[in-house]
Design a protein around this motif. Sequence first.
Motif, mmCIF file in Angstrom:
data_model
loop_
_atom_site.group_PDB
_atom_site.id
_atom_site.type_symbol
_atom_site.label_atom_id
_atom_site.label_comp_id
_atom_site.label_asym_id
_atom_site.label_seq_id
_atom_site.Cartn_x
_atom_site.Cartn_y
_atom_site.Cartn_z
ATOM 1 N N LEU A 134 0.836 -1.202 0.000
ATOM 2 C CA LEU A 134 0.000 0.000 0.000
ATOM 3 C C LEU A 134 0.866 1.245 0.000
ATOM 4 C CD1 LEU A 134 -2.828 1.256 0.205
ATOM 5 C CD2 LEU A 134 -2.604 1.113 2.684
ATOM 6 N N ARG A 153 2.182 1.963 -3.446
ATOM 7 C CA ARG A 153 1.203 2.339 -4.474
ATOM 8 C C ARG A 153 0.651 3.746 -4.302
ATOM 9 N NH1 ARG A 153 -3.287 -1.802 -4.197
ATOM 10 N NH2 ARG A 153 -2.106 -2.986 -2.704
ATOM 11 N N VAL A 154 0.588 4.227 -3.076
ATOM 12 C CA VAL A 154 -0.105 5.478 -2.809
ATOM 13 C C VAL A 154 0.831 6.457 -2.120
ATOM 14 C CG1 VAL A 154 -2.345 6.342 -2.041
ATOM 15 C CG2 VAL A 154 -1.951 3.897 -2.068
ATOM 16 N N GLN A 155 0.596 7.732 -2.393
ATOM 17 C CA GLN A 155 1.342 8.779 -1.697
ATOM 18 C C GLN A 155 0.704 8.941 -0.307
ATOM 19 O OE1 GLN A 155 3.955 10.177 -2.954
ATOM 20 N NE2 GLN A 155 4.364 11.677 -1.367
ATOM 21 N N LEU A 156 1.474 8.714 0.745
ATOM 22 C CA LEU A 156 0.937 8.772 2.099
ATOM 23 C C LEU A 156 1.224 10.125 2.742
ATOM 24 C CD1 LEU A 156 2.028 5.283 3.454
ATOM 25 C CD2 LEU A 156 -0.182 5.920 2.505
ATOM 26 N N ARG A 157 0.287 10.552 3.581
ATOM 27 C CA ARG A 157 0.499 11.775 4.356
ATOM 28 C C ARG A 157 1.428 11.449 5.524
ATOM 29 N NH1 ARG A 157 -5.537 12.097 4.334
ATOM 30 N NH2 ARG A 157 -5.229 11.168 6.373
ATOM 31 N N GLN A 189 -0.161 9.287 8.119
ATOM 32 C CA GLN A 189 -0.270 7.904 7.679
ATOM 33 C C GLN A 189 1.087 7.212 7.757
ATOM 34 O OE1 GLN A 189 -1.977 8.868 3.874
ATOM 35 N NE2 GLN A 189 -3.974 8.010 4.484
ATOM 36 N N GLU A 190 2.140 7.936 7.404
ATOM 37 C CA GLU A 190 3.498 7.374 7.511
ATOM 38 C C GLU A 190 3.804 7.014 8.959
ATOM 39 O OE1 GLU A 190 5.975 6.572 5.505
ATOM 40 O OE2 GLU A 190 5.169 7.295 3.601
#
Length: 60
Positions: free
Chosen positions: A4, A7-11, A14-15
Amino acid sequence: MEELAGRVQLREEQEAELAELRPKAQQWRKRKKRNADRYRVETLLPIGLRCWRRWRVGGR
């Protein structure tokens, strides 16, 4: 989780959450493996021993 993250740019939040969950996930995997190992020993070993003993004494 890593899939995940790739695949996605995390804030940032979220990191941080992902970094916090990684050790917990690793502990969960270890606990799951330990439980599986215990199950094999507690259930399959007695069955194997009974079969071996029967074979050893001539198939009674």
